[in-house]
Design a protein around this motif. Structure first.
Motif: not given
Length: 548
Positions: A20, A91, A95, A492-493, A516, A536-537, A539-540, A543-544
């Motif tokens: 990402e 989370w 999810y 946003s992790a 998460g 998922f986490s 990717r998050t 991106r964040s």
């Protein structure tokens, strides 16, 4: 600055996060204490199961699923009951939305495909609002674990070609660096090069040091399952006393190191007492890492006995409630239990978890799957364990089976009369269309699902029927696997400090973050959610971090 971002950990969550970041044009350093052969981490060894909600595969199998049903199952299993469960619950809800929404399409666009028959894991066996999957949701990826990591490895290699990604392998982080109280990098040891096979223990000899600086840092270093001392220290009283003897479902490098490093720097760990260990572990006759164990993925028909030969109570049947079974077994005072079954059951219902134990599915080839399954009988990896595994006993009579079970343990705990009573009582229930035996009811109910009837659940029969034999006993160990708690993160992790504020520009993804929030599964998991949680986490977090 040496890069825009540092990703600590080259497992699935780290690979996704790095991808990402590079798609956003960021320069990334990926650090890992292992060599290049171990990129992909634990995901490589996985069966490749993913949790989808209302997927085309489900609909084709006439499975009716929905966001509401999946959330009901998740919350009934998670049992969130702590003040610090605020972010984990957020989370979890996010999810489920991902699994019911774009997850499948996003992964499909990256080239992933799935076996058409959906599996039914963690069936629960309680009421509608308690633990378990109400419907089958376990989607096996073509190519198993290697098929899961391939698109993210491809993206990493593309980033290298573009000059955006630099791998710093055999780099073990010891601490974070700060300037004016703000985290701005990491420092640690450079370990000597290694050529060991993937997953095998590698040297910890230090040959140098490093300091690296970046604007953002993503911790994606995995859990604690390979560190038995840490597992035992984290073991909660509600699960009983930790077993004296355990086997490991993950390599030695899954050591929990970065949890301590991040906490020492100011990050917060929550739900450290929540963990996920399997009760159907067997010793690998061809081990790769220390105390290497494999999990049996069982159908519902095997008779489950404790170390003294007493049948486990309902609904603690194979494949129904992992942690409920673990709690019950720890109360017996013994570290192992037994499956007793027939040849017919093992042929239909035994699968072994892991990419290397499923070469036909890992190949992604229908031709190889058909060749492997043609002619019936147990799959070749299962046959190999029957012949070479230390935990398998095969005999034509129950008396000989029990004698050899006692010989195997050397403890003489099993009484033939006790086991014969359990087996004969169960067999009498099979002879009738009606039954009070909840396991027999569960077997018949499972066969109402086409996928189970075709591939997963044997036709009900008497264990002592000579036509179904020989009889088989399997000694089962506790197998370490997943950390369900971890670094507390917001949606946003970003890692949080004890006062709820963010820990600088430090993010966390995957198992180190409890997948998460610091524990999105709560106390129990629904299966197929660990790989998806990493994706998922990761990717998050990626991106964040890319937005900073």
């Amino acid at each position: 600055m040496d890069a825009d971002a540092i990703v600590i950990g080259g497992g699935l969550a780290g690979l996704v996060a790095a991808g990402e970041l590079t798609e956003a044009g960021k320069r990334v350093l990926v650090l890992d204490q292992e060599g290049e052969q171990s990129l992909g981490g634990q995901a490589f060894w996985s069966f490749g199961g993913l949790f989808f909600v209302d997927s085309p595969e489900q609909r084709r199998m006439r499975i009716r699923d929905s966001y509401d049903l999946a959330l009901q199952d998740w919350l009934g299993s998670a049992g969130f009951d702590r003040e610090e469960d605020l972010w984990p619950r957020k989370w979890a809800e996010a999810y489920i939305g991902f699994a019911a929404g774009e997850k499948r399409a996003w992964l499909r666009a990256k080239g992933m495909r799935w076996f058409p028959i959906v599996g039914w894991a963690e069936r629960g066996g309680y009421t509608a609002t308690e633990h378990g999957n109400s419907v089958p949701r376990f989607h096996v990826t073509w190519g198993t674990g290697p098929g899961i990591i391939k698109p993210f490895m491809d993206r990493l290699r593309e980033g290298e070609k573009l000059g955006l990604v630099s791998l710093r392998l055999r780099h073990r982080v010891n601490s974070f660096t700060t300037t004016a109280g703000v985290v701005d990098g990491v420092e640690g040891d450079i370990l000597e090069p290694t050529k060991v096979d993937r997953g095998a223990p590698s040297s910890r000899t230090v040959v140098g040091g490093f300091v690296l600086k970046a604007q953002t840092i993503i911790v994606a270093s995995g859990g604690i399952g390979g560190n038995l001392d840490l597992v035992r220290r984290s073991w909660p009283k509600r699960l009983g006393n930790p077993p004296q003897s355990m086997i490991c479902g993950v390599p030695d490098y899954v050591d929990g190191r970065m949890l301590g490093v991040t906490e020492a720097a100011g990050g917060t760990i929550i739900n450290g007492d929540r963990m996920w260990h399997y009760t159907e572990g067997i010793q690998n006759w061809r081990p790769i890492w220390s105390r290497h164990g494999i999990r049996i993925l069982p159908g519902p028909s095997s008779l489950w006995l404790d170390a003294r030969g007493k049948r486990l109570p309902a609904p603690l049947f194979p494949g129904f409630d992992t942690l409920g079974t673990l709690t019950h077994l720890m109360a017996t005072g013994y570290d192992y239990s037994w499956f007793v079954l027939s040849k017919k059951i093992i042929e239909r219902e035994f699968a072994l978890s892991g990419s290397e134990q499923n070469p036909d599915l890992t190949s992604g080839s229908w031709r190889k799957i058909i060749q492997a399954r043609r002619g019936g009988g147990a799959p070749a990896p299962v046959r190999a364990f029957m012949q070479r595994g230390a935990d398998f006993v095969v005999e034509s009579s129950l008396s000989d089976l029990v004698r050899r079970m006692n010989d195997l343990t050397g403890e003489r705990l099993l009484d033939l009369a006790v086991i014969e009573r359990e087996v004969c009582a169960r067999d009498r229930e099979i002879d009738n269309a009606f039954t009070k035996d909840a396991q027999v009811t569960a077997i018949r109910g499972a066969r109402n699902y086409l996928g189970d009837r075709l591939l997963r659940v044997a036709k009900p029969h008497r264990l002592l029927d000579p036509a179904a034999g020989p009889l088989i006993a399997v000694r089962l160990w506790i197998l370490t696997r997943k950390t369900l708690g971890g670094l507390q993160t917001d949606l946003s992790a970003r890692v949080l400090k004890a006062d709820g504020t963010t820990f600088g520009n430090v993010f966390a993804a995957g198992e180190v973050a409890g997948f998460g929030g610091g524990g999105m599964h709560g106390y129990r998991a629904l299966e197929g959610t660990f790989l998806g949680g990493c994706i998922f986490s990761g990717r998050t977090a990626g991106r964040s971090a890319a937005k900073l």
